[in-house]
Design a protein around this motif. Structure first.
Motif, mmCIF file in Angstrom:
data_model
loop_
_atom_site.group_PDB
_atom_site.id
_atom_site.type_symbol
_atom_site.label_atom_id
_atom_site.label_comp_id
_atom_site.label_asym_id
_atom_site.label_seq_id
_atom_site.Cartn_x
_atom_site.Cartn_y
_atom_site.Cartn_z
ATOM 1 N N THR A 234 10.193 6.492 2.639
ATOM 2 C CA THR A 234 10.543 7.591 1.775
ATOM 3 C C THR A 234 9.318 7.759 0.712
ATOM 4 O O THR A 234 8.776 6.750 0.604
ATOM 5 C CB THR A 234 11.938 7.389 0.975
ATOM 6 O OG1 THR A 234 11.596 6.327 0.400
ATOM 7 C CG2 THR A 234 12.952 7.080 2.147
ATOM 8 N N TRP A 235 9.514 8.950 0.279
ATOM 9 C CA TRP A 235 8.500 9.187 -0.927
ATOM 10 C C TRP A 235 8.794 8.501 -2.132
ATOM 11 O O TRP A 235 7.753 7.968 -2.677
ATOM 12 C CB TRP A 235 8.387 10.812 -1.086
ATOM 13 C CG TRP A 235 8.125 11.549 -0.114
ATOM 14 C CD1 TRP A 235 8.845 12.494 0.622
ATOM 15 C CD2 TRP A 235 6.766 11.664 0.476
ATOM 16 N NE1 TRP A 235 8.082 12.945 1.657
ATOM 17 C CE2 TRP A 235 6.740 12.828 1.673
ATOM 18 C CE3 TRP A 235 5.309 11.050 0.441
ATOM 19 C CZ2 TRP A 235 5.859 13.217 2.450
ATOM 20 C CZ3 TRP A 235 4.259 11.572 1.036
ATOM 21 C CH2 TRP A 235 4.495 12.468 2.110
ATOM 22 N N ASP A 236 9.824 7.970 -2.222
ATOM 23 C CA ASP A 236 9.977 7.099 -3.504
ATOM 24 C C ASP A 236 9.385 5.719 -3.185
ATOM 25 O O ASP A 236 8.731 5.092 -3.958
ATOM 26 C CB ASP A 236 11.440 6.868 -3.703
ATOM 27 C CG ASP A 236 12.191 8.044 -4.761
ATOM 28 O OD1 ASP A 236 11.500 8.780 -5.125
ATOM 29 O OD2 ASP A 236 13.374 7.958 -5.044
ATOM 30 N N ALA A 237 9.758 5.042 -2.152
ATOM 31 C CA ALA A 237 9.434 3.939 -1.837
ATOM 32 C C ALA A 237 7.881 3.927 -1.511
ATOM 33 O O ALA A 237 7.009 2.918 -1.968
ATOM 34 C CB ALA A 237 9.883 3.477 -0.333
ATOM 35 N N LEU A 238 7.172 4.959 -1.175
ATOM 36 C CA LEU A 238 5.919 4.919 -1.003
ATOM 37 C C LEU A 238 5.102 4.992 -2.493
ATOM 38 O O LEU A 238 4.049 4.471 -2.909
ATOM 39 C CB LEU A 238 5.546 6.140 -0.214
ATOM 40 C CG LEU A 238 3.883 6.629 0.039
ATOM 41 C CD1 LEU A 238 3.270 5.642 0.693
ATOM 42 C CD2 LEU A 238 3.700 8.059 0.663
ATOM 43 N N ASP A 239 5.713 5.759 -3.226
ATOM 44 C CA ASP A 239 5.122 5.839 -4.770
ATOM 45 C C ASP A 239 5.094 4.273 -5.343
ATOM 46 O O ASP A 239 4.233 3.906 -5.978
ATOM 47 C CB ASP A 239 6.217 6.713 -5.515
ATOM 48 C CG ASP A 239 5.889 8.075 -5.267
ATOM 49 O OD1 ASP A 239 5.030 8.549 -4.840
ATOM 50 O OD2 ASP A 239 6.754 8.940 -5.729
#
Length: 434
Positions: A117-122
């Motif tokens: 997910t974008w959260d986990a990637l950040d």
């Protein structure tokens, strides 16, 4: 940076690795190396010009917390000690809980997948930048095998890796056995992943064996490399000439001739899959001009990641309800796999325990692990297991009980034993009375 053909160095096969012909480099588990001292076998390999790359397993860069400075310093020290051209780690989380969730710290004892997910990637990207700034050499990260997948993922594996490289400039360690594992277990297409990821960022490649049980592929590193895994290696070679390829074996070690045969199969696969001319141009540097300036992780992102990872890990190791959206059957398989790995590693860390407990060791450990999540390292786990066995009245054999009591006393050190103080006193009294 050309590495060539290598093999994972393990103490159990140190002599065999030294005797293998055509080995250009080896990889050693970073956490298994002592600070300031290398095993004689690695020293001899280095004297022969064989590179040694440290491979970390405990940073948990995909976790919600920022990387532990002590673990980073330890990895950096091993890189300096080995004079390595790079260090490697995994795209995974290995612990959860703690201050971000105001809950007890839990250790997985193994690599668990981060949600794509974008959260986990950040969070991952910021953790990677912290690690890169702390290490004296470039970092490469490995894709992991998975038994489970997160619900509501927003990116494919290839796109997730491509975004990671673009944002951080990190290199990739592509494990083709893990791509095959995820194909069998999760239906993910290895060819699509290879099409999407930036193959020019590959630092080297892992090849390893596994086994299928009841429709689930287990990445054991204790079985021969299979034809489908070599097929994924061929797919990768048709796209890029990897700087290095390494055979991993962590258990059930075969004779040296079988290891040599697997290395020959890897070499033959690379030759057959090589695309025709024109030849490739110069390889990109391990660390180029660098990624664009990093944006801060948005507020609340780490907290959300922490809550999600803690809920999953708690379900796997503490028996709490499964988070919504996960496959309950796969969670049970993953939970059993984590407990089995704990039992195997504790048996290696403290080989006296299976010797003392005999055939009852594994059942006793799995019963213990089912209600007691790991909160420290494996050595602490071994002590806590022995304490649990003694407190609950085992083992039944008085000689084994005496041996286990002495073993626990000898290794418990200065740590206050809490309830075990009564245990030791009672054991001593019993021994005196015999």
């Amino acid at each position: 940076m050309e590495l060539g053909i290598g093999i994972g160095w393990r103490p159990e096969i140190a002599d065999e690795v030294e005797a293998l012909a055509g080995i250009d480099w080896v990889e050693a588990v970073a956490e298994n190396l002592c600070d300031g001292h290398l095993p004689d076998s690695l020293l001899r390999l280095r004297e022969r010009g064989v590179r040694v790359v440290p491979h970390g397993v405990a940073l948990g860069l995909g976790g919600a917390d920022r990387p532990d400075p002590v673990r980073l310093a330890s990895l950096a020290a091993r890189a300096e000690l080995l004079g390595t051209p790079l260090v490697t780690e995994h795209i995974a989380f290995v612990r959860a809980g703690g201050p971000l969730t105001a809950s007890p710290r839990l250790e997985a004892g193994h690599l668990l997948p981060v949600p794509r997910t974008w959260d986990a990637l950040d969070v991952l990207c910021e953790n990677v930048r912290i690690a890169q700034d702390s290490l004296p050499v470039p970092l490469a990260l490995e894709n992991i095998a998975a038994l489970i997948t997160w619900p509501d993922e927003e990116l494919t594996e290839g796109r997730f890796l491509a975004e990671l490289v673009e944002r951080t400039g990190v290199r990739l360690l592509i494990d083709v056995a893990n791509l095959h594992t995820n194909h069998v277990n999760l239906g993910q297409d290895p060819a699509k992943a290879l099409d999407e990821l930036p193959v020019e960022a590959i630092a080297y490649v892992h090849v390893a064996g596994g086994v299928e049980r009841n429709g689930v592929w287990h990445d054991t590193h204790a079985h021969p490399v299979t034809a489908p895994v070599l097929g994924v290696l061929a797919e990768l070679r048709s796209r890029v000439d990897p700087p290095g390829v390494l055979l991993e074996r962590d258990d059930a070690f075969p004779p040296a001739a079988e290891l040599a045969g697997e290395l020959d199969a890897i070499r033959a696969t690379l030759r057959r899959a090589a695309p025709p001319a024109p030849a490739e141009g110069p390889r990109p540097a391990v660390r180029g001009e660098g990624p664009p300036p990093a944006a801060p992780v948005p507020a609340g992102t780490r907290d959300r990641t922490a809550v999600a990872q803690t809920a999953l890990l708690s379900a796997l190791v503490a028996g709490t309800p499964a988070p919504e959206g996960f496959d309950h059957r796969r969670l049970r398989v993953q939970g059993r796999a984590l407990a089995a790995k704990r039992a195997d590693v504790v048996a290696k860390v403290a080989p006296e325990l299976p010797e003392i407990l005999g055939d009852g060791y594994r059942a006793a450990f799995l019963a213990y692990a089912g209600g007691r999540p790991m909160s420290g390292g494996y050595r602490r786990d071994a002590l806590d297991f022995a304490e649990h066995v003694l407190i609950t009245g085992g083992p039944a054999d008085p000689v084994a009980r005496r041996r286990l009591t002495y073993w626990w006393q000898d290794r418990s050190g200065a740590r206050p034993p809490r309830r075990a103080t009564r245990l030791v006193r009672a054991a001593r009294a019993a021994l005196v009375g015999k």
